[in-house]
Design a protein around this motif. Structure first.
Motif, short mmCIF file in Angstrom:
data_model
loop_
_atom_site.label_atom_id
_atom_site.label_comp_id
_atom_site.label_asym_id
_atom_site.label_seq_id
_atom_site.Cartn_x
_atom_site.Cartn_y
_atom_site.Cartn_z
N PRO A 27 0.83 -1.21 0.00
CA PRO A 27 0.00 0.00 0.00
C PRO A 27 0.87 1.25 0.00
CG PRO A 27 0.03 -0.98 2.18
CD PRO A 27 0.77 -1.93 1.29
N ASN A 28 0.23 2.35 -0.29
CA ASN A 28 0.95 3.62 -0.36
C ASN A 28 1.48 3.99 1.03
OD1 ASN A 28 1.96 5.97 -1.49
ND2 ASN A 28 0.10 7.11 -1.01
N GLY A 29 2.76 4.38 1.13
CA GLY A 29 3.40 4.76 2.38
C GLY A 29 4.01 3.61 3.14
N ALA A 30 3.90 2.36 2.68
CA ALA A 30 4.44 1.20 3.39
C ALA A 30 5.94 1.12 3.21
CB ALA A 30 3.78 -0.08 2.90
N ASP A 31 6.65 0.71 4.29
CA ASP A 31 8.09 0.43 4.24
C ASP A 31 8.29 -1.07 4.16
OD1 ASP A 31 8.67 3.12 4.45
OD2 ASP A 31 8.73 3.07 6.65
N PHE A 32 9.26 -1.49 3.35
CA PHE A 32 9.51 -2.92 3.18
C PHE A 32 10.97 -3.09 2.75
CE2 PHE A 32 7.87 -1.06 -0.70
CZ PHE A 32 8.72 -1.53 -1.69
N PRO A 33 11.54 -4.26 3.08
CA PRO A 33 12.93 -4.51 2.68
C PRO A 33 13.02 -4.78 1.18
CG PRO A 33 12.02 -6.45 3.76
CD PRO A 33 10.98 -5.37 3.89
N HIS A 34 14.16 -4.46 0.65
CA HIS A 34 14.41 -4.73 -0.76
C HIS A 34 14.40 -6.23 -1.00
CE1 HIS A 34 16.41 -4.76 -4.67
NE2 HIS A 34 16.05 -3.49 -4.78
N PRO A 35 13.75 -6.72 -2.10
CA PRO A 35 13.63 -8.19 -2.28
C PRO A 35 14.95 -8.89 -2.50
CG PRO A 35 12.81 -7.00 -4.21
CD PRO A 35 13.07 -5.98 -3.15
N THR A 36 15.97 -8.22 -3.04
CA THR A 36 17.25 -8.89 -3.32
C THR A 36 18.41 -8.32 -2.51
OG1 THR A 36 17.63 -7.41 -5.19
CG2 THR A 36 16.50 -9.49 -5.66
N ASP A 37 18.27 -7.15 -1.96
CA ASP A 37 19.36 -6.52 -1.21
C ASP A 37 18.87 -6.25 0.21
OD1 ASP A 37 21.56 -5.25 -0.28
OD2 ASP A 37 21.56 -3.61 -1.75
#
Length: 831
Positions: free
Chosen positions: A642-652
């Motif tokens: 969703p808009n504004g969500a923080d998440f880790p990079h899928p490969t880094d």
């Protein structure tokens, strides 16, 4: 130099003409003063002193300005006593010299021009060099050239058989001529042989190729390469890495949308490996020896109309309903359920489309047309008479009888007709009717003896008619009857000719009328348009009882192979069937199951492709219903946020990302500063760490521990060299060089040639020993090699020696010399 002389020539000639004109005057100038102030007026005999001193010619030649100034000098002499002849002699000499030089220049110019003409006419430019006049050469085996007048004249050699030209596809070509039989091939005639070369096309790597119109080389049809596989343009497929992505190839680009799972019929569906949507956990259904999975459909053997399905372990069956689109459909194809309209099933028999079928009317011809029956009256040949009649049991009229005014008459039958108060007597003869007028008989009324005059009445079919009345009998519209003297007289009514070509006989009427058209046994109303049943390519129009027909103008077809159906005039493009729906050729329509695909029908084939989507105003939009242009969230790395969500990079893992209105911003994590000079990055960590201090390696007993990166030997094992690395010990066996001897002995770790190891025993270098294998042989060990030879015995000192051990020996009792013991001398010496 010649060019400079030629440029000065006109000026010198002009100067000479001025001087001659001055000489021819009556009073020549007395003297000539040169520009430098010297005197030019001298006698001719002193000319030598004028050009130089002491008879030598001056190196300084007279200049052109001097000659000009001479003409501009005053006419009076500055030196008294000099004659006019003495003043003009030097000028005349100089003019004579100029004239001589001009003559030489003209001669040289003529010679140069003649040389140039000769050179230009006597040389040609041949193959890489110049050729003299008359030279001949052959640039190839069938062409001869000759140098004539400075020009090379080349032509073929027709006297050679192989140089007379070529013939290709009925066309003749000369030797060396280049031609193109088509737009993609270039040929050349060489020595009677045609050599052709096609276009140089690059190698293609694609699913399918084609040659565009007007091109010579094939090109790849549009397609896509995705996840190592090639897909055709317009095809749909599931992603091999993510089964939840439905992908399609459009304009060589792959677009993928999430798969929408249908609601599961069971309560607790479970995911299945390799599939996107969960399935019911039921184990399936068992029927006899067959096992069916949940949701699987099948038809009952022997009854293709019975469809069964396995749902949560239970088998549910239903009958397939078929919709009949024609009155006489053919029976279903083998293995199918519903009848088809490609044929007719009639009277218990199968008929193919276009095949004749039986009819209850012997005068009609019927045939099967796509599941329906169409009947037409049998065509009858024209009769050779005007009024042919019909015979019961036959369809076509013949001339054995007559049909006249709606009545059938036998041949040679005579009948009477009344028309407009006239009586006609007619006869039928082989389909022809001839009539003659006759007087109508008048029967007077019967007078009774006792009463008034009585006129008789007429009775016909139980109905009474008064004398003299006329009527039309029932069911006989073309008959007119009258009562004459009590006798009914009936005659056929004559019809006047109609002013149309295709009149209609109305039911109950006697004469035909032009109120409608009867055409090929069918009745059409005035003003009606129709198609001729016998000629489907004609469109007809009924106008006042006359039918007018014209050929149908077939519309232009857009497909390459249009088709003609039975009874169809104009060819049309084949329809397309997609998901049990029919679409006409050229029609554009949405896909019945996927609204995100737009399809079009072309020559019986439905081609589909994804709808063109407008570009999204963000980089990572969410997938919408058909297009990926929803910027209210982010699709990144196969996941949606969703808009504004923080998440880790899928490969880094060392980067942290945030979704901002369809755009993804990823920043690297900050690492704390380290105090060590060489930090270490552990796999799986984001920030480097200072390494721990390396540990030493302890030893057994009370020995001092070995420090980090120090080599040492283990106690009792001098042949292994060990290394201490951060508390761990790794040992490696020492590598021994090969020994350059045959029987080296084992040293502390490696073999050594300082001695011999022979038959399990060690011997020092130079040591002799008996051979352990062969008797009476002595061996020598020398620098790791052993050499064995037979033992050498000394001669015996007695006449009758005895053999003891390996060598002969003397008996001490009989042959030993007193005071001299027996000796033994080995013969093997160390080498």
């Amino acid at each position: 130099m010649a060019g400079a002389r030629a440029a000065l020539l006109p000026l010198l000639l002009h100067l000479g003409s001025l001087a001659l004109a001055a000489r021819d005057t009556e009073t020549p100038p007395a003297s000539i003063i040169l520009v430098d102030g010297s005197w030019a007026g001298r006698p001719c005999q002193d000319s030598a002193n004028f050009w130089g001193q002491g008879g030598e010619v001056s190196r300084e030649q007279p200049r052109l300005a001097d000659a000009i100034s001479q003409q501009q000098a005053p006419s009076h002499s500055l030196v008294p006593g000099e004659t006019h002849q003495q003043q003009w002699c030097p000028l005349e000499e100089r003019l004579e010299r100029l004239e001589a030089e001009v003559t030489d220049l003209r001669k040289q110019n003529r010679e140069l021009q003649a040389r140039v003409v000769q050179l230009e006419s006597c040389e040609c430019w041949g193959p890489g060099h110049t050729c003299p006049e008359g030279a001949r050469w052959e640039p190839d085996a069938c062409t001869a050239c000759v140098c004539r007048d400075g020009t090379a004249h080349c032509g073929p050699q027709p006297n050679l058989p192989h140089c007379r030209g070529c013939s290709h596809n009925g066309q003749s070509y000369g030797h060396g001529e280049t031609f193109s039989p088509d737009a993609c091939t270039t040929c050349r005639c060489l020595a009677g042989t045609v050599q052709c070369q096609g276009p140089s096309c690059s190698e293609l790597n694609c699913l399918e190729s084609f040659i565009p119109p007007g091109e010579c080389c094939p090109i790849c049809r549009p397609g896509c390469e995705y996840e190592g596989q090639l897909h055709q343009e317009g095809s749909s497929f599931l992603s091999s890495s993510n089964p939840c992505l439905q992908c399609s190839c459009l304009r060589s680009l792959v677009r993928c949308v999430p798969v929408k799972c249908q609601p599961s019929p069971c309560l607790n569906p479970v995911p299945r490996l390799g599939h996107c949507c969960p399935v019911c956990q039921a184990s399936g259904c068992t029927e006899g020896n067959s096992h069916r999975d949940h949701g699987q459909e099948w038809t009952t053997p022997g009854d293709p109309c019975r469809i069964c399905q396995c749902l949560e372990g239970h088998i549910q069956c239903r009958q397939r309903e078929c919709a009949s689109l024609c009155p006489y459909p053919a029976r279903p194809l083998p293995g199918t359920c519903c009848p088809v309209c490609d044929g007719c099933f009639l009277n218990g028999r199968e008929h193919s489309s276009g095949e004749p079928v039986g009819s209850q009317d012997p005068c009609s011809s019927c045939r099967c047309t796509n599941g329906s029956v169409q009947c037409e009256p049998l065509p009858c040949p024209p009769a050779p008479c005007r009024y042919p009649g019909r015979i019961p049991g036959q369809c076509c009229p013949v001339c054995d009888g007559c049909k006249y005014q709606g009545h059938e008459y036998r041949s040679q039958e005579t009948f009477t007709l009344q028309e407009n108060g006239r009586c006609l007597r007619c006869v039928c003869q082989a389909g022809e009717v001839s009539c003659e007028e006759q007087d109508c008989p008048v029967t007077p009324c019967v007078r009774s003896a006792s009463g008034p005059q009585l006129c008789s009445a007429c009775v016909l079919n139980g109905e009474e008619f008064a004398e003299g009345i006329q009527w039309e009998p029932d069911d006989q519209p073309c008959t007119s009857c009258s009562c004459q003297d009590g006798v009914p007289v009936c005659r056929a009514v004559l019809c006047s000719p109609v002013p149309c070509q295709h009149p209609t006989q109305p039911p109950g009427a006697c004469c035909p009328s032009c109120d409608s058209c009867t055409y090929h046994s069918l009745v059409y109303a005035n003003g009606q348009n129709f198609t001729d049943v016998d000629s489907p390519c004609q469109t007809c129009y009924c106008e006042d009882g006359t039918v007018r027909c014209s050929l149908i103008n077939c519309p232009f077809t857009t497909c390459a192979k249009p088709q003609n159906g039975p009874g169809q005039c104009c060819p049309k493009c084949p329809d397309c069937i997609l998901e049990a729906q029919v679409f006409v050729d050229g029609e554009r329509f949405p896909h019945p199951r996927d609204p995100c695909q737009e399809c079009w029908c072309q020559e019986g084939q439905a081609h589909c492709q994804l709808r063109a989507c407008p570009s999204a105003p963000c980089v990572h939009p969410l997938p919408g219903t058909c297009c990926k242009n929803d910027c209210t969230g982010c699709a990144f790395g196969g996941k949606e946020y969703p808009n504004g969500a923080d998440f880790p990079h899928p490969t880094d893992p060392c980067r942290l990302c945030r979704c901002l209105s369809g755009n993804v911003q990823c920043l690297a994590r900050r690492c704390p500063p380290l105090s060590c000079p060489q930090p270490v990055l552990t796999p799986g960590d984001c920030c480097p760490q200072c390494p721990d201090a390396p540990a030493d390696c302890p030893q057994s007993g009370n020995m001092v521990p070995v420090r980090h990166q120090e080599h040492f030997f283990q106690p009792g094992d001098p042949c292994s060299r060990c290394l201490c690395l951060d508390g761990s010990v790794s040992c490696q066996r020492l590598t021994c060089p090969p020994a350059p001897c045959a029987h080296p002995r084992r040293d502390a770790c490696c073999p050594s040639c300082d001695g011999c190891l022979y038959q399990g025993k060690e011997f020092a270098s130079g040591e002799r020993f008996p051979s352990p294998n062969v008797a009476c042989h002595v061996c020598l060990c020398w620098e790791g090699s052993v050499k064995c030879e037979p033992r050498t015995c000394a001669p015996a000192q007695c006449p009758f020696p005895t053999r003891e051990d390996c060598c002969p020996a003397c008996d001490t009792r009989s042959s030993q010399t007193p005071g001299k013991p027996a000796t033994y001398a080995p013969a093997l010496e160390a080498s």
